[in-house]
Scaffold this active site. Structure first.
Site, PDB file in Angstrom:
ATOM      1  N   TYR A 191      13.633  30.794   4.501  1.00  0.00           N
ATOM      2  CA  TYR A 191      12.492  31.563   5.002  1.00  0.00           C
ATOM      3  C   TYR A 191      12.629  31.921   6.479  1.00  0.00           C
ATOM      4  CZ  TYR A 191      10.152  30.296   0.651  1.00  0.00           C
ATOM      5  OH  TYR A 191       9.822  30.150  -0.658  1.00  0.00           O
TER       6      TYR A 191
ATOM      7  N   LYS B 298       0.853  -1.204   0.000  1.00  0.00           N
ATOM      8  CA  LYS B 298       0.000   0.000   0.000  1.00  0.00           C
ATOM      9  C   LYS B 298       0.885   1.249   0.000  1.00  0.00           C
ATOM     10  CE  LYS B 298      -0.252  -0.005   5.078  1.00  0.00           C
ATOM     11  NZ  LYS B 298      -1.084  -0.309   6.247  1.00  0.00           N
TER      12      LYS B 298
HETATM   13  C1  LIG Z   1      -0.250  -1.227   6.984  1.00  0.00           C
HETATM   14  C2  LIG Z   1      -0.675  -2.482   7.621  1.00  0.00           C
HETATM   15  C3  LIG Z   1       0.258  -3.488   7.907  1.00  0.00           C
HETATM   16  C4  LIG Z   1       1.756  -3.313   7.741  1.00  0.00           C
HETATM   17  O1  LIG Z   1       2.300  -2.708   8.890  1.00  0.00           O
HETATM   18  P1  LIG Z   1       3.878  -2.637   9.158  1.00  0.00           P
HETATM   19  O2  LIG Z   1       3.934  -2.225  10.571  1.00  0.00           O
HETATM   20  O3  LIG Z   1       4.442  -1.622   8.235  1.00  0.00           O
HETATM   21  O4  LIG Z   1       4.421  -3.991   8.931  1.00  0.00           O
HETATM   22  C5  LIG Z   1      -0.217  -4.683   8.389  1.00  0.00           C
HETATM   23  N1  LIG Z   1      -1.529  -4.879   8.612  1.00  0.00           N
HETATM   24  C6  LIG Z   1      -2.461  -3.927   8.380  1.00  0.00           C
HETATM   25  C7  LIG Z   1      -3.891  -4.218   8.652  1.00  0.00           C
HETATM   26  C8  LIG Z   1      -2.065  -2.690   7.885  1.00  0.00           C
HETATM   27  O5  LIG Z   1      -2.991  -1.741   7.674  1.00  0.00           O
END
Ligand SMILES: *Cc1c(COP(=O)(O)O)cnc(C)c1O
Length: 368
Positions: A263, A39
């Site tokens: 800035y 994702k």
């Molecule tokens: C994003 C997500 C993960 C991955 O988490 P990490 O801590 O980066 O391994 C796992 N499970 C769910 C449901 C998530 O939303």
């Protein structure tokens, strides 16, 4: 200048490091399937590039947040199905069913709608029941589970493929996490009393090396896949960060003493100062929170302090004491010498925020 490297700012992705990190987890958890979480542009590493790099690694699923990410996984042509980790709008469910994508199930309304879409398209809908063991974001409450198995029998087009839950404080609250693990184990037992299914998953990166969940047979890997473990563990040193973020010096100037830089003049030169301007800013994902926090970049083997505020497209660094420095020189923004952790600490944020902020303007260059 290397022919593959765009000149302004780019992220080099070491695909071998991704595969290596998966294999570290495989060695620690030999009988566990892996869901690779891709994702959010694969945590800034580029969704398509990461999916293709893992194509031969036998991941069970690719974890995504949205149907548009699921479609991008499909369009790479890989066989492994995307798994949509959270709830979707009802207008998105048709696409999920038609494509045979895997999805979380958090309510009876979703179950009923997915079942009727399964009937409409003559397709089994593969769902993983989400249980809220303490995250408070999605899923059935444990008290709702006994009724759920009965109701599922009325939905012949739903194919129960798994059960999962999500830990809310694995890196910070060990006793709460043990409570979630036992809640998950109970949920598995309730659901297993009447039915069979293939996958049981609870741990993500913060838990995978530090907790045992005997009833589980899959882990969901985000940060660890990309080389960062959120919790102290003897295995952490084996992980390899997959991304190095580079830019180049666009300009070198000498400013007199008492001259403001960037800035609001949060930084004022003490004496004559050689200042290099670098082609990366907060619009590329070099966080504005790094302003005036002692951030540094690495140029020709030396650390150079960032001066004043981060601007949208550029930063200024002090190169007064550099022996040899020229426009066009390579600047390591994040990588072996300036760690992801260091930027997280200086920006006073969390690791995923640093890495997912790297924007679309930054080309990703994959090392096969
Ligand atoms: C994003 C997500 C993960 C991955 O988490 P990490 O801590 O980066 O391994 C796992 N499970 C769910 C449901 C998530 O939303």
């Amino acid at each position: 200048m290397s022919s593959v490297s765009p000149p302004r700012a780019w992220a080099e992705i070491d695909t071998d490091a991704l595969r290596h990190n998966l294999n570290v987890v495989r060695r620690v958890k030999p009988d566990t399937r892996l869901m690779a979480i891709v994702k959010a542009e694969a945590y800034g590493h580029g969704l398509e590039g990461v999916v293709k790099a893992l194509d031969n690694e036998d991941c069970a699923f690719y974890g995504v947040a949205t149907v548009s990410e699921a479609a991008r996984v499909r369009d790479t042509g890989v066989q492994t199905q995307p798994f949509i980790l959270g709830p979707c709008f009802d207008g998105e469910r048709e696409e999920i069913v038609q494509n045979n994508w895997r999805t979380a199930l958090s309510s009876l309304e979703e179950a009923e709608h997915f079942n009727s879409l399964g009937a409409l398209y003559h397709k089994p809908v593969h769902v993983h029941v989400c249980v809220d063991t303490g995250m408070g974001r999605s899923g059935f409450l444990p008290s709702e589970l006994p009724g759920l198995t009965e109701r599922l029998k009325q939905y012949p087009h739903l194919h129960l493929e798994g059960i999962f839950s999500h830990l809310s404080a694995a890196a910070d609250d060990i006793s709460f996490t043990h409570g979630q693990i036992s809640g998950f184990t109970d949920a598995v037992n309730v659901l297993s009393a009447n039915t069979t299914y293939e996958y049981r998953h609870l741990c993500s990166s913060a838990a995978v090396f530090n907790y045992k969940v005997p009833c589980a047979n899959m882990v969901r890997l985000g940060r660890i896949l990309y080389g960062y473990s959120p919790m102290p563990s003897p295995y952490n040193k084996e992980l390899r960060p997959a991304m190095t973020l580079y830019s180049r010096i666009t300009l070198i100037r000498t400013l007199p003493g008492n001259h403001g830089v960037s800035y609001n003049h949060c930084y004022i030169t003490k004496g004559c100062t050689k200042v290099a301007t670098i082609g990366i800013g907060f619009a590329d994902g070099y966080l504005h929170y790094l302003s005036n926090q002692g951030a540094r970049v690495y140029i020709n083997g030396q650390y150079c302090p960032v001066l004043g505020r981060i601007t949208m497209d550029q930063i200024m660094v002090d190169v007064t004491y550099m022996d040899e420095v020229n426009t066009g020189d390579l600047v390591e923004i994040m990588g072996p010498n300036v760690s992801w952790e260091e930027l997280t600490r200086r920006a006073n944020t969390i690791p995923s925020n640093v890495i997912t902020s790297i924007s679309a303007r930054v080309p990703r260059v994959y090392i096969p």
